[in-house]
Enzyme design. Sequence first.
Site, PDB file in Angstrom:
ATOM      1  N   SER A 127      49.692  59.450 -85.518  1.00 25.88           N
ATOM      2  CA  SER A 127      51.017  59.721 -86.065  1.00 25.88           C
ATOM      3  C   SER A 127      51.064  61.003 -86.884  1.00 25.88           C
ATOM      4  O   SER A 127      52.139  61.568 -87.098  1.00 25.88           O
ATOM      5  CB  SER A 127      51.474  58.546 -86.928  1.00 25.88           C
ATOM      6  OG  SER A 127      50.547  58.287 -87.970  1.00 25.88           O
ATOM      7  N   ASP A 170      54.413  55.817 -98.757  1.00 18.46           N
ATOM      8  CA  ASP A 170      53.670  56.593 -97.757  1.00 18.46           C
ATOM      9  C   ASP A 170      53.231  57.902 -98.395  1.00 18.46           C
ATOM     10  O   ASP A 170      54.043  58.823 -98.584  1.00 18.46           O
ATOM     11  CB  ASP A 170      54.558  56.856 -96.532  1.00 18.46           C
ATOM     12  CG  ASP A 170      53.818  57.597 -95.417  1.00 18.46           C
ATOM     13  OD1 ASP A 170      52.654  57.983 -95.629  1.00 18.46           O
ATOM     14  OD2 ASP A 170      54.417  57.784 -94.335  1.00 18.46           O
ATOM     15  N   HIS A 206      51.553  60.629 -94.617  1.00 19.57           N
ATOM     16  CA  HIS A 206      52.366  61.500 -93.772  1.00 19.57           C
ATOM     17  C   HIS A 206      53.102  62.520 -94.639  1.00 19.57           C
ATOM     18  O   HIS A 206      52.959  62.528 -95.862  1.00 19.57           O
ATOM     19  CB  HIS A 206      53.359  60.667 -92.958  1.00 19.57           C
ATOM     20  CG  HIS A 206      52.698  59.738 -91.991  1.00 19.57           C
ATOM     21  ND1 HIS A 206      52.457  58.411 -92.290  1.00 19.57           N
ATOM     22  CD2 HIS A 206      52.215  59.935 -90.748  1.00 19.57           C
ATOM     23  CE1 HIS A 206      51.866  57.827 -91.263  1.00 19.57           C
ATOM     24  NE2 HIS A 206      51.701  58.736 -90.305  1.00 19.57           N
TER      25      HIS A 206
END
Length: 494
Positions: free
Chosen positions: A227, A462, A465
């Site tokens: 990802s 998060d 990312h």
Amino acid sequence: MAVATPSNSSPQKSRYAFIVIIFITFFLFTVFVFTKRALEPSLFLYKNHFIQIPFSSSSTNNTLISLSQSNSAPILDPPSSLLQSTSITPPTQEPSSQSEYNDENVQDPDRENENVQDPDGGNERSDLKNESSDQNGGENENPDVEMGGIPCDLYAGTWVRDEQYPLYKPGSCPHVDEAFDCQSNGRGDSEYLKWRWKPDGCDLPRFNASDFLVRLRGKRLMLVGDSMNRNQFESILCLLREGLHNKSRMYEIHGHKISKGRGYFSFKFQDYDCMVDFVLSHFLVKEGVRFDEKRRSNPTLSIDQIDRKAKRWMKADILVFNTGHWWAHGKTARGKNYYKEGDYLYPHFDVTEAFKRALKTWASWVDLNVNPKKQLIFYRGYSSSHFRGGDWDSGGSCKGEKEPAFSGALLDSYPLKMKIVDEVIKEMKVPVILLNVTRLTNFRKDGHPSIWGKKGSSRKQDCSHWCVPGVPDAWNELIYATLVFQQTKSKSKV
């Protein structure tokens, strides 16, 4: 009676014939030599579609790493355009979907959804670039080509404020999925968008989306990985979109909207006849499943076999690989009844050794299947996480970070994974450019979605990312800079 005397004509004829044969042989040899020399310039134009730049910055030596046996051989002149135009036919949509496995059904923000859909999964296109007769069999066909062209270590530097950033307006790009669209999700501060990466020893060329698209004309750029590479993929789509006058002439060929639940996307830029793809591969090696005596399924990872989707990678002219974050948690880190070699399932296996063997499996595939005359390979390094007070599943946070860190031990950290990457790439026969973003991401504790990975806010943060626009834009600027610097270097050799 007159007696006939023997004639000398027969030996003379033999001598004449021998002289004629020697003359004809010499004449044919001369014709062959001059014909070969006459042909060489035209054949020369087809050598090295991509000048290779194996650039690696290790923990102990931030210098260009040459895989060449010679340090002084000149670079061969490239074609008039760094990336020559070829025709691209969009792949047909193929059925099949391969399930990916989460760790005991626990969601990891570094990981994709379970049951990733891949519409291009089963059969491969009939026009795959399967050029075994033209492959180099794993050996660099141009071992004497000088590796270089980069004026400084692009990955040793700092972040500087630049009011011209970001390169595209937040919320303006429809190809950013919710998890990375921080501003649309409610993040109120915007200072994190105003930073540009500046190497210590030189300046990067200003990013020019139209010029990048020209360099990609007729080509396929493919990002392969987890990802984090999808994060970078969405960034490059948005950057290139800014170079289009008519933005409707850029589209996903299957009509899919980007989401983390799908493992393959292919965007066509119609005016430039080029493609930009993303192929999900968490580990770059083969994921599988085993069943216990009660028919319960458990995931496995074959560290000696390449990912089953590797044939699709051969479609690309430029490849950007990565793996890393999936090796840090859960079953992968524990290594119990998970790693396989051949038919043997290890009861327990060290994750560091597994990562190294998997990366060597990937390197062997590249050496055997990539033609460095026609394909350009990047490996993007590990990008840093910035959890404080815990991890992704234990209350870790990066909320409230609004500017980069310019001091502290973290700035010089270089994970063991990256030292392994350095080592493996140095041993490869096919040149690979290391897009070594680890240290430049060490600074950017402010660039993560945190609670803004979904509309409203999320309790689970998060900090792995990156918001888009944001830090991944710099990674793509470095790809663009590498192409620009190398073309400039090549022209200076003319």
